[in-house]
Scaffold this active site. Structure first.
Site, PDB file in Angstrom:
ATOM      1  N   ASP A  14      42.346  36.818  82.449  1.00 14.43           N
ATOM      2  CA  ASP A  14      43.028  37.847  83.305  1.00 14.43           C
ATOM      3  C   ASP A  14      42.572  37.920  84.903  1.00 14.43           C
ATOM      4  O   ASP A  14      41.336  37.717  85.065  1.00 14.43           O
ATOM      5  CB  ASP A  14      42.835  39.332  82.559  1.00 14.43           C
ATOM      6  CG  ASP A  14      43.044  40.378  83.504  1.00 14.43           C
ATOM      7  OD1 ASP A  14      44.226  40.844  83.163  1.00 14.43           O
ATOM      8  OD2 ASP A  14      42.410  40.798  84.576  1.00 14.43           O
ATOM      9  N   GLY A  38      72.541  43.922  93.078  1.00 16.21           N
ATOM     10  CA  GLY A  38      72.786  44.046  91.699  1.00 16.21           C
ATOM     11  C   GLY A  38      73.108  42.755  90.744  1.00 16.21           C
ATOM     12  O   GLY A  38      72.489  42.355  89.911  1.00 16.21           O
ATOM     13  N   GLN A  43      42.797  31.581  69.481  1.00 18.51           N
ATOM     14  CA  GLN A  43      41.495  31.888  70.080  1.00 18.51           C
ATOM     15  C   GLN A  43      41.484  33.511  70.270  1.00 18.51           C
ATOM     16  O   GLN A  43      40.945  34.270  69.592  1.00 18.51           O
ATOM     17  CB  GLN A  43      41.290  31.253  71.462  1.00 18.51           C
ATOM     18  CG  GLN A  43      40.161  31.946  72.216  1.00 18.51           C
ATOM     19  CD  GLN A  43      39.906  31.276  73.597  1.00 18.51           C
ATOM     20  OE1 GLN A  43      39.802  30.089  73.660  1.00 18.51           O
ATOM     21  NE2 GLN A  43      39.972  32.015  74.643  1.00 18.51           N
ATOM     22  N   GLU A  50      44.830  32.216  80.385  1.00 19.13           N
ATOM     23  CA  GLU A  50      43.982  31.615  80.853  1.00 19.13           C
ATOM     24  C   GLU A  50      42.860  32.366  81.754  1.00 19.13           C
ATOM     25  O   GLU A  50      42.186  32.199  82.844  1.00 19.13           O
ATOM     26  CB  GLU A  50      44.511  30.508  81.807  1.00 19.13           C
ATOM     27  CG  GLU A  50      45.345  29.418  81.163  1.00 19.13           C
ATOM     28  CD  GLU A  50      44.585  28.681  80.224  1.00 19.13           C
ATOM     29  OE1 GLU A  50      43.235  28.563  80.267  1.00 19.13           O
ATOM     30  OE2 GLU A  50      45.259  28.415  78.971  1.00 19.13           O
TER      31      GLU A  50
END
Lengths: 695, 695
Positions: free
Chosen positions: B459, B434, B172, B457
């Site tokens: 923004d 860390g 798409q 799906e």
């Protein structure tokens, strides 16, 4: 199903019938698409000021500006510095590429024949933009020997370091302890009989963990270990220990060394682990510039404690400068892409879709970051100046009195600026939609490599506590009638009601600054109130949230203060147009910082609801005013395409062509089949082609 | 300098003298260290409630709970699903490992012989926790054919898909267009003469870009293209197109296909690009379950528009469920590590350092996330129920009236929950110092793979606009005296002054909910006011920030509402102790959500400064109350170590041993020398060893 006619060279031949059929629709579409390069050209043309003027100012004058240009051209024409394909590197490739770049630095620096080779090297490392296996050798091993060794030790080690006869690392952090240095467990126990130290890792958690360049690169290490003499623990001291055999590169007996594996970023660096099993080093392995152990085991403490704090301040000012740099990088990429990306219903008149920067949310996200990059730039200038003044005073007048303030403010600013920058990089990425997620965009690696700034050189939250502790102490003194140091004088007499929004004052940067002063004063006062008579250790644990809040408010003030100050100093140095643009940025920075934490200004009524709404509206106005200058403003940062290394952020705006061309080199594209195809996928797939011919 | 005595097997021999010298100091240190496993055991023992009871409740009952246990045990005993060494995988290894796991699913599912194999497969994929090259085949290719194909097309394709005779993707998104679907440029032009479509990529920006599994895995694709018949543009429609030769796996003529290279995460997926050069497919390649093109080129539109919105709602409810899952994952790892990590001056009585969770900031960060994970869990339950009700009504009664509300709310919730989760994963990581930055911690890959949820799906910002548009429409109707739909009735009559903080009401979850209702009402009203008579297109662009604000406030209400509702429903189903704990979480969620955005409650005086301060104090109280239950609460999520895959978050708390053992397998540790050693480093290094013997 498929037309598979091809010409002799395998190119596809499309028959005239098909072409005629499709052409009309292609034309329709072509008309509505835009040219991103042209978009960016037009954006530059509409700027209200001369971006070159600002670029020179930010670079620190014409000479520096030209030097930077020359350095970039040296590096982009030297194959050793190539970043081609870097975003597809696996770890060993990235390590090797970066090592190669670092090793090419000395001759590249020499080739430029500049008066200040160290400054040139610094800019080159900035442009390489990737920490590598030699980073700690240059950034910590050498400086520690210089700062903490005595003269004899410096003379012995430094020439070897410079010639790379040895590569060193700085082994401080352990599996069990990081920011809390006093918890380190590695021991160095003095044996008077043999005049040696025995370096040892007594527990699993005492394993040295994280030092960069330790995993595979280094032959030597400065090891931070608890010094024991005659059964007495003297706390943590530095020892130079050889850890690998120079000939074979294998760990020396008693040393267990390795790499700690992949991290979120920093993968050009071989962060490593290191265990000692009763490793003996001679007495003079201890760096004795400050404290000493004599032959008979007598411990001689350093004459002036905390003398090394100055270096910490310097490193932190570096982090603030880097914060400005990486904020500039992220916002340059994002603004340029937002200027050429078009996405919306086509405009009725032009037939063009809308530039995504014209969605208000993009501007509200990106322009405050743009302004903050300027603010941080000014703040790092200020820190550097403070540091050099302190250095001069401490050397010439033996005056160390500025140190507590310097230390407290630099701690907080390191935290404040690195947090903001980490968040800004991600915010910028998000304004770039899906493409922002590709490595080629440049955000992912920038964020991953920037992220540890909030943890190393002191965890940000802990640093905020140090700032808060200083602020609370000063506050208590003020309550007792003692005047505060200059830098905290602003906390005195902060007004109880803001003048903002009365008339035109929303563009009065000093009125905005006053609001910041008031907020800091209030939060320091409240933190002080809840703390009461608790011991600092206890208080910073159980009231940590409010302590951090007070430190942040102070830092927000300091940053705004420096931005306003720098703006004032710039008045006489730039054109009215440029000054006008800078003024908008100062106001935007100030107002957005308030809007983002408005609860803190509303809570005691310093700002009321009406003012809050006015501030919001003024921000929207400022965004519109800054909009035409967006392209020129990021140009003024003068970030070279080589540094940006981003398909979305390159100067010419040719986003889609770059993306398409650069992915062709992805290693996955060497073959048509995926890894594991023959074993896993092929046996499943049908051997014959099928489309929909039967339907 | 070094003692290199070794025994015959190369083990180091430490002489008695050295050992005696060092032992005392080792003892001192050993006494002050703790046992992380014991820490976690003690933490579990101090819980005020039975975590198993809550675990069963969250799993959806005893049967589901047991099923999950059985599935985990099947997967952890099957080598095909092994995650060993995964954090050190290069891209091709990760791709192949993940493909292997997906291909092992069918037989693993079958081996369990469960009544609902699809549910089993779903849980297995959740545990694999890595999207792979077959993800879009399962998640989009098959469902699109099922949802948009006609019966004949389904019968033709589905069996082939299930047997993996073909692998499909869903093409798409294009280089130039993502969320804005109407901008897609790929064309499918009908040729009546040959009864074929010509699929074509007319511009660079029309290149399909991003589809998962497209780069190397797929043989077929559902291609979304603009349909042209008789010169008329009918908008975007789906076409099944074969793109690779099943025998050779090479792209078919007219198709240019490749991988788009490394991304921040998702690197087990071969996201790809695809260009068509006049590729011909038969008429029936178009999926004709809704609209059709007849032989003569007549276009027959779908009888009911927007019929496919239902699926979107389902996918979005999935994203909300996933948001809850990944929030649980991150907070489980962080809380467990914060419970065993010790870092501070040693306590005077116990000699132990303090658990970092006892720093207030850790609690203020982690416990609200813990509460939010529960809130999102309840919200996804609610969305699923809404979806199934709609499905039933639309099927049985042809009643589609719930769709607009369902669509608007699911859009906003997808955005709200995915944003919150992305931020929560990073916030959790930061509480782990860390070590949180190492891949072995699990945060980095979790964040990198979770991050695109805020973009794909739809923004998130655009989805918020859709929600806002719906809210503003409803608001306008209410102003005109029309009653709102049930779900928005809360916007009516929201009080102007909060009852919170008067007496004990800070623990009154319904009073808290009222404040959320008020805020939403106010922000919707304000967005409506600024919008005035502007067209929605224009308004959502220029007032986007306030529109998004209104949508977020609505979603915050909906989430809190569902949490309160679920809590009420739970009353009769769990013990008083568990209910008590849940009540604290509901209140914490509600109050922290207010505290984090307090400006929005203060601005119109709904909350005053005094109440704001009381809320903050109540939050600190709640944190202390929840503290003893922290270990048990994350246990109740029932996340298996196999899923967590984290050295910091494993159930037994044995953090340091795991880290040390797991890094030994890092590929860099196969050799002692780094990549490029012989060529780059060795020539520089001195050939002889040197320590400090000369000093």
């Amino acid at each position: 199903m498929l037309d598979d006619s091809r010409d002799g060279r395998g190119h596809r031949v499309v028959d005239a019938h098909t072409r005629a059929l499709v052409e009309p629709s292609s034309d329709v579409i072509a008309a509505s698409t835009s040219d991103p390069k042209e978009d960016l050209r037009l954006e530059r043309a509409r700027a209200s000021f001369n971006s070159r003027e600002l670029e020179v100012l930010l670079a620190g004058g014409k000479d520096n500006y030209k030097l930077r240009q020359r350095i970039a051209s040296v590096m982009t024409t030297n194959e050793a510095f190539s970043k081609r394909g870097k975003y597809f590197d696996e770890r060993d490739e990235l390590y090797e590429r970066t090592l190669r770049m670092y090793l090419a630095l000395p001759s590249a620096v020499a080739s430029m024949n500049e008066k200040e080779p160290i400054a040139v090297a610094r800019i080159m490392r900035e442009l390489i933009d990737e920490p590598g296996g030699l980073d700690l050798h240059l950034g910590m091993f050498i400086p520690t020997i210089q700062g903490q060794g005595d003269e004899e030790q410096r003379k012995y080690w430094i020439p070897k370091c410079v010639k790379l006869e040895c590569v060193g690392t700085y082994a401080q952090t352990e599996l069990g302890h990081g920011t809390y240095l006093r918890g380190l467990e590695t021991t160095a126990t003095y044996d008077e009989e043999r005049e040696e130290f025995v370096v040892h890792s007594p527990t699993l958690t005492s394993t040295k963990w994280w030092p960069g360049g330790l995993g595979k690169t280094s032959t030597h290490a400065v090891v931070m270990a608890r010094l024991f003499t005659k059964g007495v623990d003297h706390g943590v001291h530095p020892f130079v220990v050889q850890i690998r055999d120079n000939k074979t590169h294998e760990p020396l007996p008693g040393c267990t060394i390795g790499d700690i594996g992949n991290k979120m970023g920093y993968n050009a660096v071989d962060n490593g682990f290191l265990r000692f099993d009763h490793v003996r080093v001679q007495r003079r392995a201890m760096l004795m510039g400050h404290s000493k152990v004599e032959r008979d085991g007598t411990y001689v403490p350093a004459p002036v404690a905390k003398v090394s704090y100055g270096t910490m301040v310097f490193i932190r000012s570096d982090i603030v400068m880097n914060a400005a740099l990486y904020m500039k990088k992220a916002v340059t990429i994002a603004i340029r892409y937002n200027l050429v990306r078009r996405q919306s219903n086509a405009d009725e008149v032009t037939g063009m879709e809308c530039q995504v920067i014209d969605y208000q949310h993009s501007q509200r996200t990106l322009f405050p970051i743009l302004a903050k990059a300027f603010a941080f730039h000014c703040t790092s200038d200020y820190m550097r100046r403070m540091y050099f003044e302190f250095q001069r005073d401490s050397r010439e007048k033996k005056d160390f009195s500025a140190l507590p303030e310097l230390h407290a403010t630099s701690s907080g600013l390191k935290a404040y600026c690195s947090w903001a920058t980490k968040d800004a990089i991600e915010a910028c990425r998000l304004t770039c939609g899906g493409h922002g997620y590709m490595n080629l965009a440049g955000f992912g690696t920038t964020l991953a490599t920037y992220a540890p700034n909030v943890t190393y050189e002191g965890d940000n939250n802990v640093l905020c506590l140090q700032t808060a502790r200083y602020l609370l102490k000063a506050h208590r003194k003020m309550l007792n009638g003692q005047p505060p140091v200059d830098a905290l004088r602003y906390l005195d007499g902060a007004s109880s009601r803001s003048a903002l929004a009365l008339g035109a004052s929303l563009r009065d940067e000093k009125a905005i600054l006053d609001a910041y002063a008031h907020r800091a004063w209030r939060l320091v006062t409240e933190a002080s109130k809840v703390t009461g008579d608790l011991s600092p250790d206890e208080a910073m644990r159980v009231h940590m949230v409010q302590w951090i809040g007070a430190a942040k408010a102070h830092c927000a003030f300091v940053v705004m203060y420096n931005f306003v100050l720098a703006y004032d100093e710039t008045r006489s140095r730039v054109s009215a147009e440029t000054l006008n643009v800078l003024h908008r940025l100062v106001c935007l920075h100030g107002l957005c910082g308030m809007d983002d934490t408005m609860g803190e200004f509303l809570e005691d009524g310093h700002i009321d609801g009406e003012q809050a709404a006015e501030i919001r509206q003024e921000i929207f106005k400022l965004l519109s005013e800054i909009r035409p200058d967006a392209a020129a403003l990021v140009d003024s940062f003068g970030l070279h395409d080589y540094f940006l290394n981003s398909a979305l952020g390159a100067k010419d705006g040719d986003v889609y062509r770059r993306l398409y061309e650069e992915v062709q080199a992805a290693p996955f594209n060497r073959k048509h089949t995926p890894p594991g195809y023959t074993e896993l996928l092929q046996p499943k797939l049908s051997r014959g082609n099928f489309g929909v011919s039967k339907l």
